[in-house]
Design an enzyme around this catalytic site. Structure first.
Site, PDB file in Angstrom:
ATOM      1  N   LYS A 130      36.085  38.202  -2.509  1.00  0.00           N
ATOM      2  CA  LYS A 130      36.260  36.752  -2.397  1.00  0.00           C
ATOM      3  C   LYS A 130      35.413  36.016  -3.426  1.00  0.00           C
ATOM      4  O   LYS A 130      35.900  35.151  -4.150  1.00  0.00           O
ATOM      5  CB  LYS A 130      35.911  36.286  -0.977  1.00  0.00           C
ATOM      6  CG  LYS A 130      36.082  34.777  -0.775  1.00  0.00           C
ATOM      7  CD  LYS A 130      35.671  34.339   0.623  1.00  0.00           C
ATOM      8  CE  LYS A 130      36.685  34.747   1.642  1.00  0.00           C
ATOM      9  NZ  LYS A 130      36.423  34.138   2.970  1.00  0.00           N
ATOM     10  N   GLU A 179      28.546  46.129  -4.383  1.00  0.00           N
ATOM     11  CA  GLU A 179      29.235  47.412  -4.444  1.00  0.00           C
ATOM     12  C   GLU A 179      30.539  47.305  -5.213  1.00  0.00           C
ATOM     13  O   GLU A 179      30.869  48.151  -6.053  1.00  0.00           O
ATOM     14  CB  GLU A 179      29.514  47.930  -3.022  1.00  0.00           C
ATOM     15  CG  GLU A 179      28.274  48.199  -2.194  1.00  0.00           C
ATOM     16  CD  GLU A 179      27.886  47.013  -1.323  1.00  0.00           C
ATOM     17  OE1 GLU A 179      27.225  47.229  -0.295  1.00  0.00           O
ATOM     18  OE2 GLU A 179      28.240  45.864  -1.682  1.00  0.00           O
ATOM     19  N   GLY A 239      37.173  38.179   5.850  1.00  0.00           N
ATOM     20  CA  GLY A 239      37.602  39.401   5.186  1.00  0.00           C
ATOM     21  C   GLY A 239      38.294  40.378   6.108  1.00  0.00           C
ATOM     22  O   GLY A 239      39.309  40.990   5.753  1.00  0.00           O
ATOM     23  N   ARG A 240      37.778  40.545   7.326  1.00  0.00           N
ATOM     24  CA  ARG A 240      38.354  41.523   8.240  1.00  0.00           C
ATOM     25  C   ARG A 240      39.662  41.042   8.852  1.00  0.00           C
ATOM     26  O   ARG A 240      40.302  41.789   9.605  1.00  0.00           O
ATOM     27  CB  ARG A 240      37.342  41.868   9.328  1.00  0.00           C
ATOM     28  CG  ARG A 240      36.833  40.685  10.138  1.00  0.00           C
ATOM     29  CD  ARG A 240      35.628  41.091  10.980  1.00  0.00           C
ATOM     30  NE  ARG A 240      35.041  39.988  11.722  1.00  0.00           N
ATOM     31  CZ  ARG A 240      34.154  39.130  11.210  1.00  0.00           C
ATOM     32  NH1 ARG A 240      33.781  39.243   9.948  1.00  0.00           N
ATOM     33  NH2 ARG A 240      33.638  38.162  11.956  1.00  0.00           N
ATOM     34  N   GLU A 244      31.923  43.849  13.833  1.00  0.00           N
ATOM     35  CA  GLU A 244      31.435  42.761  12.992  1.00  0.00           C
ATOM     36  C   GLU A 244      31.728  41.416  13.640  1.00  0.00           C
ATOM     37  O   GLU A 244      30.977  40.451  13.471  1.00  0.00           O
ATOM     38  CB  GLU A 244      32.070  42.832  11.595  1.00  0.00           C
ATOM     39  CG  GLU A 244      31.411  41.901  10.580  1.00  0.00           C
ATOM     40  CD  GLU A 244      31.834  42.196   9.151  1.00  0.00           C
ATOM     41  OE1 GLU A 244      31.153  42.997   8.479  1.00  0.00           O
ATOM     42  OE2 GLU A 244      32.853  41.633   8.704  1.00  0.00           O
ATOM     43  N   HIS A 283      39.888  68.769  19.958  1.00  0.00           N
ATOM     44  CA  HIS A 283      39.153  69.982  19.608  1.00  0.00           C
ATOM     45  C   HIS A 283      37.791  69.656  19.010  1.00  0.00           C
ATOM     46  O   HIS A 283      37.182  70.509  18.350  1.00  0.00           O
ATOM     47  CB  HIS A 283      39.993  70.818  18.640  1.00  0.00           C
ATOM     48  CG  HIS A 283      41.269  71.296  19.250  1.00  0.00           C
ATOM     49  ND1 HIS A 283      41.376  72.519  19.884  1.00  0.00           N
ATOM     50  CD2 HIS A 283      42.489  70.707  19.365  1.00  0.00           C
ATOM     51  CE1 HIS A 283      42.612  72.660  20.338  1.00  0.00           C
ATOM     52  NE2 HIS A 283      43.304  71.577  20.041  1.00  0.00           N
ATOM     53  N   LYS A 334      21.658  43.572   2.488  1.00  0.00           N
ATOM     54  CA  LYS A 334      22.151  43.368   1.123  1.00  0.00           C
ATOM     55  C   LYS A 334      21.073  42.744   0.243  1.00  0.00           C
ATOM     56  O   LYS A 334      20.884  43.139  -0.917  1.00  0.00           O
ATOM     57  CB  LYS A 334      23.396  42.483   1.151  1.00  0.00           C
ATOM     58  CG  LYS A 334      24.618  43.160   1.750  1.00  0.00           C
ATOM     59  CD  LYS A 334      25.692  42.181   2.155  1.00  0.00           C
ATOM     60  CE  LYS A 334      26.239  41.383   1.012  1.00  0.00           C
ATOM     61  NZ  LYS A 334      27.377  40.520   1.418  1.00  0.00           N
TER      62      LYS A 334
END
Length: 554
Positions: free
Chosen positions: A215, A221, A277-278, A363, A394, A514
């Site tokens: 954004k 990152e 964002g999510r 979040e 399993h 951050k």
């Protein structure tokens, strides 16, 4: 009973009569076993179901009685769920800490509909971006968009993190059956160089397109990975820096930073500050998904979102899928003390769905402050986890069946597969249904003994049961069904946030780490020794150890 946005405190939800009634109800029914609940109510399996937007929910295998749901619904009404729902769809600024509207639902409104927020109809802008995305996706898929050397694009690498990665990565995997199989789609999110290395290791620069999703276009990152990808591209194309404009596009709101990177802003796809964002995979963040499945199927995803939005807005609360699932979570987290929740899709195509839901849920609702700024005095968001069945059976189902912790779970399945291969799908669904039955009813000691088990194994082979599950079924995993499924969980999370009186749409908890990482990164690489007492003794010692042992390859 929710807090006012002016900061005037209201009654905390756990101090309301509705909460007290639920606590008393829990004390009265105790730990009644699902075996008893089914035996005493022959129509339970039919009564505790609901459906909407192509999804069917069986919630009969939950530790509730006919009296439980009305009490939970009363709590939802006391918390103002219906009023807050209307406020969200209306575009009110319900994200109070950032003073923003929350309009991810506007991303799926079709042309011709209107949503005027503070004097502006947001729908034309949304659909203009979708049209721009569609034109671009068609050009890439057809080969009309060529790279710097004239070769067609065969590889698309999405670079983002968090909401700019988890949604499109999950959906592209989920809808692989519908994707353009002559192309490869990869997703890079981790700043660990191994992630980028493996994404690029077998790709040709001349045939590779990068979609950089950020954004602000400043995410550490994402921009680190994007610069590495740019260097890889330019090196692979004999130093042609002008090639960046043909091999990079951006999903961002920061035209200045996009331009400085070398991306033509004509190839920048925007979104808005009222989209978290999510919650953005159905906006420009979903560009990689649209390239993969094509604009028509992407619009089918939007139609599924829209169908669930309509169901959430109009279905009675006692038949409303997001409300029911939210209230069951409240029941377990706040009254029975179960603090984790498993999502177990019996679909390999949905393997990334639990990871996507981890961000959406944790979040959003991993908060400890109410809307008025006061501390909560009750549990909020659960720990969400899971993997695709049958793999989990399993791995960790041992704990789910016989461990000391109770983990409510959603089991998600499809009546028909996307591809029919022998008896695979029937066996897959048989496992889903068997696990739901085993979780609920278990196997008593008498049943174990009667089966002829040797005495020393009897106690170890008893299954207590009484482990609650929801079963979600749909006819087939299609683009439309995936959209409805994602929207179902979006609205479930919203309802729980309203009841807990928290802001589900900010994420301040990601900021501190951050900021510290930026400072420490400079200390790890600087020739000068770090400033004394800049950190606690443990962190300082770890920095020193890293600096002493670091070997940098030339």
């Amino acid at each position: 009973m929710t807090s006012t946005t002016s900061g005037t405190p209201s009654t905390p939800i756990d101090q309301t009569p509705e909460w007290a009634a639920l606590a008393a109800h829990h004390a009265a029914i105790g730990n009644r076993h699902l075996r008893e609940l089914f035996a005493s109510d022959p129509t339970r399996a039919q009564a505790f179901t609901a459906e909407g937007a192509g999804l069917f929910l069986d919630y009969s295998k939950h530790r509730i009685t006919r009296e439980t749901l009305p009490l939970l619904l009363a709590l939802a009404r006391a918390a103002g769920v219906e009023e807050r729902r209307a406020a969200m769809f209306r575009g009110d600024r319900i994200n109070v800490t950032e003073n923003r509207s929350v309009l991810h639902t506007a991303l799926r409104l079709p042309p011709g509909e209107h949503l005027v927020v503070e004097g502006t109809d947001v729908v034309p802008g949304v659909n203009a971006v979708l049209d721009k995305m569609a034109a671009f996706a068609d050009r890439v898929r057809s080969g009309a968009w060529a790279g710097h050397t004239g070769l067609r694009i065969r590889n698309v690498v999405n670079i983002g993190i968090g909401g700019s990665d988890l949604g499109p990565a999950m959906a592209t995997e989920a809808l692989r059956h519908y994707s353009e199989r002559s192309m490869r789609f990869r997703f890079v999110s981790n700043v660990d160089g191994a992630d980028m290395r493996e994404a690029l290791i077998d790709l040709e620069p001349a045939e590779t397109l990068f979609i950089v999703s950020s954004k602000t276009f400043t995410t550490l990152e994402t921009l680190t990975n994007a610069r590495t990808a740019r260097d890889w591209l330019v090196t692979g194309l004999d130093g042609a820096t002008e090639a960046v404009a043909k091999h990079f596009v951006a999903v961002s709101t920061n035209a200045e930073q996009v331009r400085a990177f070398g991306i033509d802003t004509a190839n920048m796809f925007e979104f808005w500050d009222w989209v978290g964002g999510r919650y953005s995979m159905d906006a420009a963040i979903g560009l990689s998904l649209m390239v993969a499945i094509g604009p028509d199927d992407f619009r089918e995803v939007l139609a599924g979102f829209r169908a669930m939005d309509a169901h959430f807005q109009t279905a009675p609360l006692d038949q409303n899928l997001p409300v029911l699932m939210a209230l069951l979570g409240i029941w377990y987290g706040n009254f029975l003390g179960f603090d984790t929740h498993a999502v177990l899709p019996y679909s390999q195509e949905l393997a990334r769905f639990p990871a996507y839901l981890q961000q959406l849920d944790m979040e959003s609702n991993g908060k400890s402050v109410r809307l008025d700024g006061s501390r909560v005095t009750y549990a909020t968001g659960p720990i969400v986890w899971g993997t695709a069945g049958t793999n989990g059976q399993h791995a960790y189902y041992q704990l789910l069946h016989q461990g000391t912790r109770i983990v409510p779970a959603d089991l998600i399945g499809f009546v028909n597969p996307t591809t029919e291969i022998g008896d695979h799908h029937d066996l897959l669904v048989a496992n889903l249904l068997a696990q739901a039955e085993a979780f609920a009813f278990g196997k008593t000691r008498d049943e174990v003994v009667a089966s002829g088990v040797v005495p020393q194994q009897v106690d170890a082979r008893v299954f207590e049961g009484n482990r609650p599950t929801s079963v979600l079924l749909a006819p087939r995993l299609t683009p439309r069904v995936l959209g409805a499924l994602v929207a179902l969980y979006e609205h479930k999370v919203f309802v729980q946030g309203v009841i807990w009186d928290i802001d589900s749409f900010d994420q301040w908890g990601v900021e501190l780490g951050k900021v510290l990482a930026t400072r420490i990164a400079a200390e790890l690489t600087s020739p000068a020794e770090p400033v004394a007492n800049a950190h606690d003794s443990s962190t300082a010692a770890l920095i020193a150890r890293f600096r002493a042992g670091r070997v940098r390859e030339s």
